[in-house]
Design an enzyme around this catalytic site. Structure first.
Site, PDB file in Angstrom:
ATOM      1  N   LYS A   1      23.986  63.657  48.084  1.00 19.28           N
ATOM      2  CA  LYS A   1      23.784  63.514  46.638  1.00 19.28           C
ATOM      3  C   LYS A   1      22.438  62.828  46.417  1.00 19.28           C
ATOM      4  O   LYS A   1      22.062  61.938  47.197  1.00 19.28           O
ATOM      5  CB  LYS A   1      24.926  62.669  46.060  1.00 19.28           C
ATOM      6  CG  LYS A   1      24.917  62.518  44.551  1.00 19.28           C
ATOM      7  CD  LYS A   1      26.193  61.793  44.085  1.00 19.28           C
ATOM      8  CE  LYS A   1      26.229  61.580  42.589  1.00 19.28           C
ATOM      9  NZ  LYS A   1      27.496  60.931  42.144  1.00 19.28           N
TER      10      LYS A   1
ATOM     11  N   SER B   1      30.174  63.293  38.596  1.00 19.04           N
ATOM     12  CA  SER B   1      28.759  63.561  38.668  1.00 19.04           C
ATOM     13  C   SER B   1      28.298  64.194  39.974  1.00 19.04           C
ATOM     14  O   SER B   1      27.213  64.797  40.016  1.00 19.04           O
ATOM     15  CB  SER B   1      27.977  62.253  38.464  1.00 19.04           C
ATOM     16  OG  SER B   1      28.219  61.350  39.507  1.00 19.04           O
TER      17      SER B   1
ATOM     18  N   SER C   1      33.626  60.420  40.206  1.00 21.16           N
ATOM     19  CA  SER C   1      32.586  61.398  40.517  1.00 21.16           C
ATOM     20  C   SER C   1      32.687  62.096  41.855  1.00 21.16           C
ATOM     21  O   SER C   1      31.929  63.042  42.110  1.00 21.16           O
ATOM     22  CB  SER C   1      31.213  60.741  40.422  1.00 21.16           C
ATOM     23  OG  SER C   1      30.830  60.676  39.076  1.00 21.16           O
TER      24      SER C   1
END
Ligand code: GLN
Length: 480
Positions: free
Chosen positions: A71, A146, A170
């Site tokens: 990420k 997210s 997330s």
């Protein structure tokens, strides 16, 4: 079968036996990415040159030659790290996040940095300065957020595993939207050093994979003490060894009483019924626990704390130290104003403003301090509940993934959907999203929550469920 379709465990076995080479595996994953990425848009930065350099070195460690993605809020030394924000510009961190460092030292190959909601604020992966990521199971839909890029990359077969972060859901919500397994570890189980901070008392790094065994493998590498993170555990490393003989006979699995009145999308309600049956067939006992403070106050408590912490954490982006800046400002004040006005997206700005108000001296006791007290009550409520049950079973999201761009006029709805995930962060607990099957072509995931530090047992319970419910298939990635 193409090499990219192998799960992590099988890749490791074949690499070890020299049946396949790291180069071949890299080429297969790269070709898969090349063919789907136009539809999915999971990457912010591809790191083909870095990967090639890694492949040219002497790889050792249990992941030697296995491709992965991070990420884009995990720092990677010398590689652009954006947190999906314009404000970081072309910033290249001078060091690696510890979790990535442990993986790199174990031989993992970095294919790139993947998309997310800006500074991890959101649950669609649509709040990114780099455009939205698409769900590989149905590209008209969101992958969740997210950590949407991390979930999509594993679901589409780009890589067998990835890392994301979870401040209020997330990892778990995108894992359920994309049809992969995702673990939000106990707060303190994985070092957060090098994770770009959102809400530091809530943030946690964790893995995505297509099997539970693969999550165990990743955890066995990243769940290690790190002197650079004072909130990281200090005792001996937890044992994530895979065992086949696990069972859940006599274990208690609780439904949350207060959540039973809330409406769920039909496929999620059906998955709850199906999972309950599997648990009962395996000799587990279904009970009910009551979490009244969680049901009533967790969302408000979380957003008060997350926004307050975000406002402090994001103060450092001033145009002086990182990336994006303006050179023609009349003075420092104008520079700060212009950098922050242009550099941050609107969701981030509204949260910074809310956080500023919540912690402003005349209101701080009434809001921020009050929220810290409610948080203690929430943690105590979970401790009490775990005196009555071993696990809590609930959805990771009350609804199926919406279409991209589908905007709800009621902005609170997005925040409220997080009720299924964010209490876990407030109490520092581990939460696992597991796959339960497909409704039409969309995967449906649910969540299992355990007491603090029960991550290895939580994954073992997940193994039993996986055995009955089956593993997800690699999504078609928008290829007809
Ligand atoms: N949707 C939640 C938020 O926007 C959770 C995000 C996360 O876990 N990073 O804060």
């Amino acid at each position: 079968m193409e090499l990219y379709e192998l799960d992590l465990y099988s890749m490791i076995e074949k690499l070890k036996a020299k049946e396949i080479s790291p180069q071949e595996l890299y080429e297969s994953c790269k070709a898969r990415i090349d063919s789907c990425e136009e539809n999915i848009h999971a990457f912010i930065t591809r790191t083909d040159d870095f990967a090639k350099k890694q492949l040219s070195e002497n790889l050792s460690g249990i992941f030697a030659g296995v491709p992965t993605v991070m990420k884009d809020n995990l720092c990677t030394q010398g590689i652009k790290t954006t947190a999906a924000s314009k404000i970081l510009g072309d910033w290249r961190p001078p060091y690696d996040a510890t979790a990535w460092k442990y993986l790199r030292e174990a031989g993992a190959i970095l294919m790139g940095k993947v998309n997310m909601d800006e500074f991890a604020m959101g649950n669609t992966c649509g709040n990114s300065a780099y455009g939205p990521t698409h769900n590989p199971n149905d590209i008209s839909r969101v992958p969740g957020g997210s950590s949407g890029g991390s979930a999509a990359a594993v679901s589409a077969g780009y890589v067998p595993f990835s890392l994301g972060s979870d401040t209020g859901g997330s990892i778990r919500q995108p894992a359920s939207f994309c049809g992969v397994y995702g673990l939000k570890p106990t707060y303190g189980m994985v070092s957060r050093y090098g994770l770009i901070s959102y809400g530091s008392s809530l943030d946690q790094i964790g893995p995505f994979a297509r099997t539970i065994r693969d999550l165990q493998l990743v955890m066995s590498v990243i769940a290690r003490h790190d002197p650079m993170d004072s909130s990281c555990f200090r005792e001996k490393n937890p044992d994530f060894t895979h065992r086949e003989d696990v069972n859940i006979k006599g274990k208690k699995f609780a439904l949350v009483k207060e959540f039973q009145d809330f409406t769920l999308d039909a496929p999620i309600a059906d998955a709850m019924t199906k999972t309950r049956k599997v648990l009962e067939d395996e000799g587990a006992i279904i009970v009910e626990v009551s979490l009244p403070v969680v049901a009533r106050y967790a969302v408000a408590c979380y957003y008060a704390l997350a926004m307050s912490e975000a406002h402090t954490n994001l103060e450092r982006y001033d145009g002086v130290r990182y990336g994006y800046t303006v050179t023609d400002a009349a003075g420092v004040k104008e520079m700060f104003e212009r950098v922050r006005s242009c550099g941050f997206g609107s969701e981030v700005k509204s949260r910074i403003i809310a956080g500023t108000c919540l912690t402003e001296p005349s209101r701080c006791d009434e809001y921020y301090v009050a929220a810290t007290k409610v948080r203690t009550l929430i943690a105590q409520e979970f401790t009490r509940a775990f005196g009555e049950t071993d696990y809590i079973l609930q959805p990771a999201s009350p609804s199926m993934p919406p279409k991209i761009g589908e905007v709800d006029d009621d902005e609170m709805k997005g925040y409220e959907a997080d009720l299924y995930t964010l209490p876990v962060n407030l109490a520092g607990l581990p939460g696992l999203t597991f796959f339960t099957g497909y409704a039409e072509k969309l995967p449906v995931g649910l969540q299992l929550i355990g007491p603090r530090w029960s991550d290895p047992e939580l994954l073992n319970a997940g193994l039993v469920l996986e055995r009955h419910l089956g593993q997800p298939k690699i999504a078609n990635g928008g290829i007809k």
